[in-house]
Design a protein around this motif. Structure first.
Motif, PDB file in Angstrom:
ATOM      1  N   MET A   1      52.540 108.790  95.249  1.00 19.69           N
ATOM      2  CA  MET A   1      51.468 109.475  95.981  1.00 19.69           C
ATOM      3  C   MET A   1      50.162 109.367  95.212  1.00 19.69           C
ATOM      4  O   MET A   1      50.113 109.554  94.001  1.00 19.69           O
ATOM      5  N   ILE A   2      49.078 109.071  95.921  1.00 20.69           N
ATOM      6  CA  ILE A   2      47.779 108.915  95.285  1.00 20.69           C
ATOM      7  C   ILE A   2      47.137 110.276  95.043  1.00 20.69           C
ATOM      8  O   ILE A   2      46.980 111.082  95.963  1.00 20.69           O
ATOM      9  N   THR A   3      46.782 110.528  93.817  1.00 21.40           N
ATOM     10  CA  THR A   3      46.114 111.791  93.470  1.00 21.40           C
ATOM     11  C   THR A   3      44.652 111.576  93.116  1.00 21.40           C
ATOM     12  O   THR A   3      43.871 112.527  93.058  1.00 21.40           O
ATOM     13  N   TYR A   4      44.279 110.304  92.844  1.00 26.49           N
ATOM     14  CA  TYR A   4      42.892 110.017  92.480  1.00 26.49           C
ATOM     15  C   TYR A   4      42.529 108.620  92.967  1.00 26.49           C
ATOM     16  O   TYR A   4      43.297 107.677  92.788  1.00 26.49           O
ATOM     17  N   LEU A   5      41.378 108.509  93.611  1.00 27.26           N
ATOM     18  CA  LEU A   5      40.869 107.214  94.053  1.00 27.26           C
ATOM     19  C   LEU A   5      39.421 107.094  93.595  1.00 27.26           C
ATOM     20  O   LEU A   5      38.599 107.970  93.894  1.00 27.26           O
ATOM     21  N   PRO A   6      39.069 106.040  92.831  1.00 27.60           N
ATOM     22  CA  PRO A   6      37.686 105.896  92.374  1.00 27.60           C
ATOM     23  C   PRO A   6      36.725 105.756  93.549  1.00 27.60           C
ATOM     24  O   PRO A   6      37.115 105.330  94.642  1.00 27.60           O
ATOM     25  N   ASN A   7      35.469 106.098  93.329  1.00 28.83           N
ATOM     26  CA  ASN A   7      34.446 105.859  94.340  1.00 28.83           C
ATOM     27  C   ASN A   7      34.233 104.359  94.487  1.00 28.83           C
ATOM     28  O   ASN A   7      34.288 103.609  93.506  1.00 28.83           O
ATOM     29  N   ILE A   8      33.967 103.932  95.693  1.00 32.23           N
ATOM     30  CA  ILE A   8      33.692 102.516  95.904  1.00 32.23           C
ATOM     31  C   ILE A   8      32.209 102.265  95.661  1.00 32.23           C
ATOM     32  O   ILE A   8      31.346 103.075  96.022  1.00 32.23           O
ATOM     33  N   TYR A   9      31.896 101.156  95.025  1.00 31.65           N
ATOM     34  CA  TYR A   9      30.520 100.831  94.657  1.00 31.65           C
ATOM     35  C   TYR A   9      29.829 100.002  95.747  1.00 31.65           C
ATOM     36  O   TYR A   9      30.498  99.425  96.613  1.00 31.65           O
ATOM     37  N   PRO A  10      28.496  99.932  95.710  1.00 32.38           N
ATOM     38  CA  PRO A  10      27.770  99.130  96.709  1.00 32.38           C
ATOM     39  C   PRO A  10      28.230  97.678  96.711  1.00 32.38           C
ATOM     40  O   PRO A  10      28.330  97.047  95.662  1.00 32.38           O
ATOM     41  N   ASP A  11      28.552  97.158  97.884  1.00 35.85           N
ATOM     42  CA  ASP A  11      28.944  95.762  98.066  1.00 35.85           C
ATOM     43  C   ASP A  11      30.226  95.414  97.307  1.00 35.85           C
ATOM     44  O   ASP A  11      30.493  94.251  97.034  1.00 35.85           O
TER      45      ASP A  11
END
Length: 318
Positions: A1-11
């Motif tokens: 189970m995913i507990t953390y997902l990084p923010n996606i960066y521009p492009d």
């Protein structure tokens, strides 16, 4: 189970986000990250698209970003679907959102050549990424075929050792798979202008209600060149000049005469690379190539004049 997902960066490519997730997740093996993200054990990351993601990660992405926007802004969808008809664009987007599909059948993906076989990166973008975010990532814009320079910094793009295969059993993150190469500035106006041209076309918002056939746009300009007299098109002469022009500015991935014929005369090919090369050679602005408007009458008239038949023997028009 995913507990953390990084923010996606521009492009940033979605695949790149998952590469960074693999690092931060604490998973000991890549397979553990596959199990977190994908539906079946046999699923592997799709480097250019979404892949067969499980319901949990799809819901997370949809709630945070909107899965449609992810597909449009963080996959290579604009490259492959830019010149599709209205219906086909919508169908392609819906298909890849579902994930469990063969993207080669959806987009007719052509073989890659030369440095386009590998993930590319700009050393100055990498430096700026690290200063701003603490890490670098795979930029979509650098992965466009025939993109040779970073238009932001006017320097040469470098090839990594990571091959773009469509899918991979390993998460190859940009931070650990790029080098601090020497910066090579490119003082070549022609290659810069062409690179900016294809970048602009890639980056324009996709209008899913726009339905002007790309063949109509290309042929309306083509008929006013030296390569056409009346209904007679001198395709062989066009291809000769076209090939010489692009070889002079260092473009090696040049379409064949058959690919050009089928794009111009038959109208059943929508390859981004071929269309952009034809458009640039014909001096069609990037805006017009994507936004030019014709009436239904003009489209029908053009269709009647350029042998738009699937059973046409295209060789006879050379």
């Amino acid at each position: 189970m995913i507990t953390y997902l990084p923010n996606i960066y521009p492009d940033e490519l979605l695949y790149s986000l998952f590469c960074r997730y693999n690092i931060y997740s604490g998973n000991i093996t890549h397979k553990m990250s596959f199990n977190d993200l994908y539906t079946k054990r046999s699923d592997v990351p799709n480097q250019e698209f979404v892949g067969n993601l499980n319901a949990d990660i799809m819901n997370i992405l949809d709630n945070i970003y909107d899965i449609r926007k992810i597909c449009i802004n963080h996959t290579m969808f604009p490259y492959y679907a830019r010149f599709f008809s209205k219906e086909r664009k919508c169908e392609a987007l819906n298909t890849i959102i579902k994930g469990n599909c063969d993207t080669k059948n959806v987009f007719s993906i052509l073989k890659r050549y030369d440095i386009d076989n590998y993930f590319k990166y700009c050393p100055l973008c990498k430096k700026e990424d690290i200063e701003k975010y603490g890490e670098t990532y795979w930029h979509r814009i650098h992965q466009i075929r025939n993109m040779r320079i970073c238009t932001k910094h006017k320097c040469k793009l470098h090839s990594s050792n990571i091959k773009i295969t469509g899918s991979s059993y390993i998460f190859y993150d940009a931070q650990n798979n790029t080098s601090n190469n020497d910066i090579v500035f490119i003082d070549n106006t022609k290659i810069y202008n062409f690179s900016k041209y294809i970048e602009d076309i890639f980056n324009y918002d996709i209008d899913f209600n726009y339905d002007i056939p790309i063949q109509t746009i290309l042929c309306n300009v083509f008929k006013n060149t030296k390569y056409q007299k009346g209904l007679q098109r001198h395709i062989s002469k066009f291809v000769d000049d076209f090939t010489i022009f692009y070889k002079k500015i260092g473009i090696n991935n040049i379409p064949t005469i058959n690919q050009i014929n089928r794009t111009l005369l038959v109208g059943d090919r929508f390859d981004f690379n071929t269309i952009c090369l034809i458009g640039y050679f014909l001096n069609i602005s990037s805006y017009d190539l994507v936004h030019k408007v014709y009436s239904k009458e003009e489209i029908e008239k053009e269709n009647k004049t350029h042998y738009n038949k699937k059973n046409t023997n295209i060789k006879s028009f050379s």
